[in-house]
Design a protein around this motif. Sequence first.
Motif, PDB file in Angstrom:
ATOM      1  N   TRP A   1     -62.316  66.639  24.820  1.00 25.92           N
ATOM      2  CA  TRP A   1     -63.673  66.138  25.023  1.00 25.92           C
ATOM      3  C   TRP A   1     -63.597  64.645  25.269  1.00 25.92           C
ATOM      4  CZ3 TRP A   1     -66.703  62.420  22.806  1.00 25.92           C
ATOM      5  CH2 TRP A   1     -68.061  62.446  23.142  1.00 25.92           C
ATOM      6  N   GLY A   2     -64.363  64.155  26.219  1.00 22.23           N
ATOM      7  CA  GLY A   2     -64.428  62.724  26.479  1.00 22.23           C
ATOM      8  C   GLY A   2     -63.633  62.264  27.680  1.00 22.23           C
ATOM      9  N   LEU A   3     -62.898  63.184  28.318  1.00 20.59           N
ATOM     10  CA  LEU A   3     -62.125  62.822  29.507  1.00 20.59           C
ATOM     11  C   LEU A   3     -62.247  63.934  30.533  1.00 20.59           C
ATOM     12  CD1 LEU A   3     -60.048  61.074  31.072  1.00 20.59           C
ATOM     13  CD2 LEU A   3     -58.255  62.353  29.866  1.00 20.59           C
ATOM     14  N   SER A   4     -62.630  63.549  31.723  1.00 18.27           N
ATOM     15  CA  SER A   4     -62.591  64.487  32.840  1.00 18.27           C
ATOM     16  C   SER A   4     -61.924  63.749  33.997  1.00 18.27           C
ATOM     17  CB  SER A   4     -63.994  64.968  33.228  1.00 18.27           C
ATOM     18  OG  SER A   4     -64.828  63.884  33.577  1.00 18.27           O
ATOM     19  N   ALA A   5     -61.422  64.504  34.956  1.00 15.41           N
ATOM     20  CA  ALA A   5     -60.694  63.876  36.056  1.00 15.41           C
ATOM     21  C   ALA A   5     -60.796  64.743  37.300  1.00 15.41           C
ATOM     22  CB  ALA A   5     -59.231  63.682  35.665  1.00 15.41           C
ATOM     23  N   TYR A   6     -60.681  64.082  38.439  1.00 17.91           N
ATOM     24  CA  TYR A   6     -60.626  64.800  39.709  1.00 17.91           C
ATOM     25  C   TYR A   6     -59.891  63.925  40.716  1.00 17.91           C
ATOM     26  CZ  TYR A   6     -64.696  61.851  40.868  1.00 17.91           C
ATOM     27  OH  TYR A   6     -65.553  60.788  41.076  1.00 17.91           O
TER      28      TYR A   6
ATOM     29  N   GLY B   1     -69.907  59.888  24.659  1.00 14.57           N
ATOM     30  CA  GLY B   1     -71.153  60.585  24.350  1.00 14.57           C
ATOM     31  C   GLY B   1     -72.382  59.803  24.777  1.00 14.57           C
ATOM     32  N   THR B   2     -72.252  58.482  24.846  1.00 11.59           N
ATOM     33  CA  THR B   2     -73.380  57.666  25.287  1.00 11.59           C
ATOM     34  C   THR B   2     -73.021  56.856  26.530  1.00 11.59           C
ATOM     35  OG1 THR B   2     -72.738  55.896  23.769  1.00 11.59           O
ATOM     36  CG2 THR B   2     -74.385  57.444  22.986  1.00 11.59           C
ATOM     37  N   LEU B   3     -71.823  56.309  26.552  1.00 13.80           N
ATOM     38  CA  LEU B   3     -71.356  55.471  27.651  1.00 13.80           C
ATOM     39  C   LEU B   3     -70.348  56.257  28.480  1.00 13.80           C
ATOM     40  CD1 LEU B   3     -71.126  52.597  28.950  1.00 13.80           C
ATOM     41  CD2 LEU B   3     -69.260  52.190  27.347  1.00 13.80           C
TER      42      LEU B   3
END
Length: 164
Positions: free
Chosen positions: A52-57, A70-72
């Motif tokens: 949770w907290g990291l996504s990538a493409y 969660g906020t930024l």
Amino acid sequence: MVCLVCGETLELEGYEAGDLLDCEACGAVLRLLSDGTLEVVELPEEEKEPLWGLSAYGEGEEAVLVFSDGTLEEEARVPKTALLEALRRLEEGVGEESPKEAEDEPNLEPDYVAVHVESGQGVLALRRVVFPGAEDLLEFTLPSGSVYEFPFRQVLALLRPILL
């Protein structure tokens, strides 16, 4: 009582024999035994929390990393080849900063290896943090100064398909 992995003092009030507790310092999962001692619990991969907290493409020759608390939400764009090489070096334990050893026993400080990757916004620092007996962590320090921390192997699983 102290964490068996990092030596951090743990508050056991309210816990009963058989209960699981997480060490807030290193993330180790511990079980309170009936004799009042602790044991380290190894969770199977399928029972671990999802990243949770990291996504990538991928976007052309760049990998776009999106960090969130969660906020930024912050984004870093780095060349795929540079990020793949940085992760390879961290996995092998080779970085620009050699592993640091604590002088006191038991080892109360983590060992780490760090590498730096040039991004479009500045330098992105990646630091693999190792507590003996606990899951390795990967810290990302963004050019903005924000620090995000994730389980190392989960980050590799997320990024490898994008980078290859």
